[in-house]
Design an enzyme around this catalytic site. Structure first.
Site, PDB file in Angstrom:
ATOM      1  N   TYR A  76       0.822  -1.207   0.000  1.00 21.43           N
ATOM      2  CA  TYR A  76       0.000   0.000   0.000  1.00 21.43           C
ATOM      3  C   TYR A  76       0.860   1.264   0.000  1.00 21.43           C
ATOM      4  O   TYR A  76       0.477   2.276  -0.585  1.00 21.43           O
ATOM      5  CB  TYR A  76      -1.036  -0.025   1.135  1.00 21.43           C
ATOM      6  CG  TYR A  76      -2.157  -0.976   0.758  1.00 21.43           C
ATOM      7  CD1 TYR A  76      -3.103  -0.594  -0.191  1.00 21.43           C
ATOM      8  CD2 TYR A  76      -2.211  -2.263   1.259  1.00 21.43           C
ATOM      9  CE1 TYR A  76      -4.080  -1.473  -0.606  1.00 21.43           C
ATOM     10  CE2 TYR A  76      -3.191  -3.151   0.851  1.00 21.43           C
ATOM     11  CZ  TYR A  76      -4.117  -2.756  -0.090  1.00 21.43           C
ATOM     12  OH  TYR A  76      -5.081  -3.631  -0.517  1.00 21.43           O
ATOM     13  N   GLN A 114     -15.427   2.554  -7.326  1.00 23.46           N
ATOM     14  CA  GLN A 114     -14.735   1.424  -6.697  1.00 23.46           C
ATOM     15  C   GLN A 114     -13.285   1.815  -6.432  1.00 23.46           C
ATOM     16  O   GLN A 114     -12.539   1.057  -5.828  1.00 23.46           O
ATOM     17  CB  GLN A 114     -14.743   0.220  -7.644  1.00 23.46           C
ATOM     18  CG  GLN A 114     -16.118  -0.330  -7.929  1.00 23.46           C
ATOM     19  CD  GLN A 114     -16.083  -1.299  -9.094  1.00 23.46           C
ATOM     20  OE1 GLN A 114     -15.920  -2.494  -8.922  1.00 23.46           O
ATOM     21  NE2 GLN A 114     -16.231  -0.780 -10.285  1.00 23.46           N
ATOM     22  N   VAL A 116      -9.901   3.590  -5.020  1.00 20.76           N
ATOM     23  CA  VAL A 116      -9.459   4.064  -3.712  1.00 20.76           C
ATOM     24  C   VAL A 116      -8.625   5.341  -3.839  1.00 20.76           C
ATOM     25  O   VAL A 116      -8.254   5.937  -2.838  1.00 20.76           O
ATOM     26  CB  VAL A 116      -8.680   2.959  -2.952  1.00 20.76           C
ATOM     27  CG1 VAL A 116      -9.590   1.775  -2.657  1.00 20.76           C
ATOM     28  CG2 VAL A 116      -7.438   2.494  -3.706  1.00 20.76           C
ATOM     29  N   ASP A 117      -8.371   5.771  -5.077  1.00 17.71           N
ATOM     30  CA  ASP A 117      -7.674   7.055  -5.240  1.00 17.71           C
ATOM     31  C   ASP A 117      -8.676   8.188  -4.992  1.00 17.71           C
ATOM     32  O   ASP A 117      -9.870   7.945  -4.798  1.00 17.71           O
ATOM     33  CB  ASP A 117      -7.018   7.156  -6.634  1.00 17.71           C
ATOM     34  CG  ASP A 117      -8.030   7.227  -7.770  1.00 17.71           C
ATOM     35  OD1 ASP A 117      -8.969   8.040  -7.688  1.00 17.71           O
ATOM     36  OD2 ASP A 117      -7.878   6.477  -8.768  1.00 17.71           O
ATOM     37  N   HIS A 131     -14.911   0.949  -2.028  1.00 16.17           N
ATOM     38  CA  HIS A 131     -13.798   0.075  -1.649  1.00 16.17           C
ATOM     39  C   HIS A 131     -12.756   0.742  -0.752  1.00 16.17           C
ATOM     40  O   HIS A 131     -11.650   0.230  -0.613  1.00 16.17           O
ATOM     41  CB  HIS A 131     -13.126  -0.486  -2.922  1.00 16.17           C
ATOM     42  CG  HIS A 131     -13.987  -1.466  -3.659  1.00 16.17           C
ATOM     43  ND1 HIS A 131     -13.688  -1.934  -4.917  1.00 16.17           N
ATOM     44  CD2 HIS A 131     -15.147  -2.073  -3.287  1.00 16.17           C
ATOM     45  CE1 HIS A 131     -14.641  -2.782  -5.301  1.00 16.17           C
ATOM     46  NE2 HIS A 131     -15.533  -2.876  -4.342  1.00 16.17           N
ATOM     47  N   CYS A 142     -11.815  -1.847  15.846  1.00 15.49           N
ATOM     48  CA  CYS A 142     -12.914  -0.917  16.176  1.00 15.49           C
ATOM     49  C   CYS A 142     -13.198   0.053  15.023  1.00 15.49           C
ATOM     50  O   CYS A 142     -14.164   0.810  15.090  1.00 15.49           O
ATOM     51  CB  CYS A 142     -12.623  -0.146  17.455  1.00 15.49           C
ATOM     52  SG  CYS A 142     -11.299   1.063  17.298  1.00 15.49           S
ATOM     53  N   CYS A 169      -4.008   0.242  17.878  1.00 13.88           N
ATOM     54  CA  CYS A 169      -5.010   1.289  18.077  1.00 13.88           C
ATOM     55  C   CYS A 169      -4.991   1.776  19.524  1.00 13.88           C
ATOM     56  O   CYS A 169      -5.017   0.958  20.452  1.00 13.88           O
ATOM     57  CB  CYS A 169      -6.371   0.694  17.718  1.00 13.88           C
ATOM     58  SG  CYS A 169      -7.746   1.763  18.099  1.00 13.88           S
ATOM     59  N   CYS A 172      -8.480   0.422  21.244  1.00 15.42           N
ATOM     60  CA  CYS A 172      -8.851  -0.979  21.540  1.00 15.42           C
ATOM     61  C   CYS A 172      -7.678  -1.951  21.369  1.00 15.42           C
ATOM     62  O   CYS A 172      -7.868  -3.150  21.510  1.00 15.42           O
ATOM     63  CB  CYS A 172      -9.999  -1.417  20.634  1.00 15.42           C
ATOM     64  SG  CYS A 172      -9.480  -1.706  18.944  1.00 15.42           S
ATOM     65  N   ALA A 252     -12.447   6.640 -21.520  1.00 16.24           N
ATOM     66  CA  ALA A 252     -13.322   7.572 -20.803  1.00 16.24           C
ATOM     67  C   ALA A 252     -12.878   9.022 -20.994  1.00 16.24           C
ATOM     68  O   ALA A 252     -13.709   9.919 -21.103  1.00 16.24           O
ATOM     69  CB  ALA A 252     -13.329   7.221 -19.314  1.00 16.24           C
TER      70      ALA A 252
HETATM   71  P1  OAD Z   1     -10.339  -3.706 -13.547  1.00 13.52           P
HETATM   72  O1  OAD Z   1      -8.870  -3.582 -13.680  1.00 13.52           O
HETATM   73  O2  OAD Z   1     -10.912  -5.035 -13.249  1.00 13.52           O
HETATM   74  O3  OAD Z   1     -11.021  -3.179 -14.881  1.00 13.52           O
HETATM   75  C1  OAD Z   1     -10.630  -1.968 -15.486  1.00 13.52           C
HETATM   76  C2  OAD Z   1     -11.505  -1.742 -16.701  1.00 13.52           C
HETATM   77  O4  OAD Z   1     -11.179  -0.465 -17.214  1.00 13.52           O
HETATM   78  C3  OAD Z   1     -11.270  -2.766 -17.842  1.00 13.52           C
HETATM   79  O5  OAD Z   1     -12.515  -3.286 -18.283  1.00 13.52           O
HETATM   80  C4  OAD Z   1     -10.606  -1.924 -18.947  1.00 13.52           C
HETATM   81  O6  OAD Z   1     -10.998  -2.331 -20.246  1.00 13.52           O
HETATM   82  C5  OAD Z   1     -11.159  -0.540 -18.629  1.00 13.52           C
HETATM   83  N1  OAD Z   1     -10.307   0.577 -19.086  1.00 13.52           N
HETATM   84  C6  OAD Z   1      -8.954   0.625 -19.256  1.00 13.52           C
HETATM   85  N2  OAD Z   1      -8.566   1.851 -19.676  1.00 13.52           N
HETATM   86  C7  OAD Z   1      -9.702   2.594 -19.755  1.00 13.52           C
HETATM   87  C8  OAD Z   1      -9.968   3.941 -20.128  1.00 13.52           C
HETATM   88  N3  OAD Z   1      -8.998   4.785 -20.491  1.00 13.52           N
HETATM   89  N4  OAD Z   1     -11.262   4.376 -20.110  1.00 13.52           N
HETATM   90  C9  OAD Z   1     -12.276   3.547 -19.737  1.00 13.52           C
HETATM   91  N5  OAD Z   1     -12.075   2.260 -19.382  1.00 13.52           N
HETATM   92  C10 OAD Z   1     -10.822   1.800 -19.387  1.00 13.52           C
HETATM   93  O7  OAD Z   1     -10.786  -2.621 -12.455  1.00 13.52           O
HETATM   94  P2  OAD Z   1     -12.135  -2.535 -11.613  1.00 13.52           P
HETATM   95  O8  OAD Z   1     -13.293  -3.055 -12.392  1.00 13.52           O
HETATM   96  O9  OAD Z   1     -12.221  -1.170 -11.074  1.00 13.52           O
HETATM   97  O10 OAD Z   1     -10.864  -3.786  -5.474  1.00 13.52           O
HETATM   98  O11 OAD Z   1     -11.813  -3.550 -10.440  1.00 13.52           O
HETATM   99  C11 OAD Z   1     -12.738  -3.721  -9.401  1.00 13.52           C
HETATM  100  C12 OAD Z   1     -12.036  -3.945  -8.093  1.00 13.52           C
HETATM  101  O12 OAD Z   1     -11.098  -5.033  -8.212  1.00 13.52           O
HETATM  102  C13 OAD Z   1     -11.164  -2.793  -7.624  1.00 13.52           C
HETATM  103  O13 OAD Z   1     -11.896  -1.790  -6.968  1.00 13.52           O
HETATM  104  C14 OAD Z   1     -10.191  -3.456  -6.697  1.00 13.52           C
HETATM  105  C15 OAD Z   1      -9.875  -4.683  -7.505  1.00 13.52           C
HETATM  106  O14 OAD Z   1      -9.411  -5.746  -6.793  1.00 13.52           O
HETATM  107  C16 OAD Z   1     -10.347  -3.386  -4.296  1.00 13.52           C
HETATM  108  O15 OAD Z   1      -9.343  -2.733  -4.188  1.00 13.52           O
HETATM  109  C17 OAD Z   1     -11.158  -3.806  -3.124  1.00 13.52           C
END
Ligand code: OAD
Length: 266
Positions: A76, A114, A116-117, A131, A142, A169, A172, A252
């Site tokens: 991280y 989803q 975390v940034d 997330h 806690c 912590c 706790c 996007a």
């Molecule tokens: P993924 O890495 O699974 O998917 C990213 C998606 O973004 C893919 O379908 C790409 O095709 C698309 N992509 C890439 N470049 C792009 C662009 N310039 N414009 C639009 N789309 C684009 O990421 P997430 O679906 O966000 O969880 O993953 C879900 C969760 O899995 C995350 O939040 C994380 C991870 O493990 C946690 O951290 C809890």
């Protein structure tokens, strides 16, 4: 810019904009793809995706943290380092502009992420994080927040050193951990409630830059569809599914500024 896109894609952008301009409740779910153009790696893109190169089970589960907290902390810290100098791209700015515009129109634009940034916030959006938050720490027991890392002053070293020993912590005695939802954990209750409500009552649900593989977030589009919403997906590599009504297969950062320009001018 519009001229650089294929006629078919231009027609779809216009169709989507027209649909959106006529509807009042919009719910948007973003994923790692929206931050890709800011230079933050996604999770599952071939070769560059974080989970293509690192093991989820070693780094993003409660068991991993129990087994090797130093490794998890260093992962991280590395991610904080990557994000520290990244700024919002045109996609984040376009969504913030849309939310701003919506304040004086009949529309309600609810943004759920989803990610975390904090690039949505930096662009000026109001956003619900499903997330967690990369820059925050909390107690694993806690859940009380613990000395958030200040992004502005991040130089590769956390204000608190987690490498020497596990910090506990003061309330706790539980272990301090990153404020991130790991695999196998439930989502923050309030954020999930906001997301479920928004998906269930929206007229249009837009999924941007997510592979829609991780549940429960991935289920929000199905919930919206079942509740009667139309679905739009923005993704250069669209997800295989049969429920999306309009697919905009482009980055996007290219689609959203055009899209918002169209919506706000209609
Ligand atoms: P993924 O890495 O699974 O998917 C990213 C998606 O973004 C893919 O379908 C790409 O095709 C698309 N992509 C890439 N470049 C792009 C662009 N310039 N414009 C639009 N789309 C684009 O990421 P997430 O679906 O966000 O969880 O993953 C879900 C969760 O899995 C995350 O939040 C994380 C991870 O493990 C946690 O951290 C809890």
């Amino acid at each position: 810019m519009l001229a650089e896109l294929s006629p078919a894609l231009i027609a779809e952008v216009k169709r989507a904009a027209k649909l959106l301009a006529a509807q009042s409740r919009i719910c948007i779910l973003t994923g790692a793809g929206i931050s890709a153009e800011s230079g933050i790696p996604t999770f599952r893109d071939k070769q560059t995706g974080l989970w293509e190169n690192y093991g989820v089970e070693d780094l993003a589960t409660p068991e991993a943290f129990m087994r090797d907290p130093e490794l998890v902390w260093s992962w991280y810290q590395w991610r904080r380092q990557i994000v520290a100098d990244k700024v919002p791209n045109p996609a984040h700015h376009a969504l913030a502009q849309w939310q701003y515009h919506a304040q004086t129109s009949e529309q309600e634009v609810i943004l759920i992420t989803q990610n975390v940034d904090d690039l949505h916030e930096q662009a000026g959006s109001t956003v619900t994080h499903l997330h967690g938050h990369l820059w925050r720490n909390r107690c694993g027991q806690c859940e009380i927040p613990y000395q958030d890392q200040l992004r502005a002053s991040y130089d590769g070293q956390d204000t608190v050193s987690f490498e020497d020993e596990l910090i506990t912590c003061p309330h706790c005695n539980g272990y301090i951990r990153p404020d991130i939802v790991w695999f196998g954990e439930t989502l923050p209750a309030q954020a999930w409630e906001t997301a479920e409500k928004a998906a269930a009552k929206c007229d249009v649900f837009i999924s941007i830059g997510t592979s829609r593989l991780v549940y429960p977030a991935a289920g929000l589009s199905q919930l919206a569809k079942q509740s009667g919403a139309q679905l739009i997906e923005i993704n250069p590599d669209p997800t295989p599914n049969t429920i999306v009504d309009i697919t905009l297969a482009e980055k996007a950062g290219i689609i959203l500024p055009l899209f918002i320009e169209e919506i706000t001018s209609l």
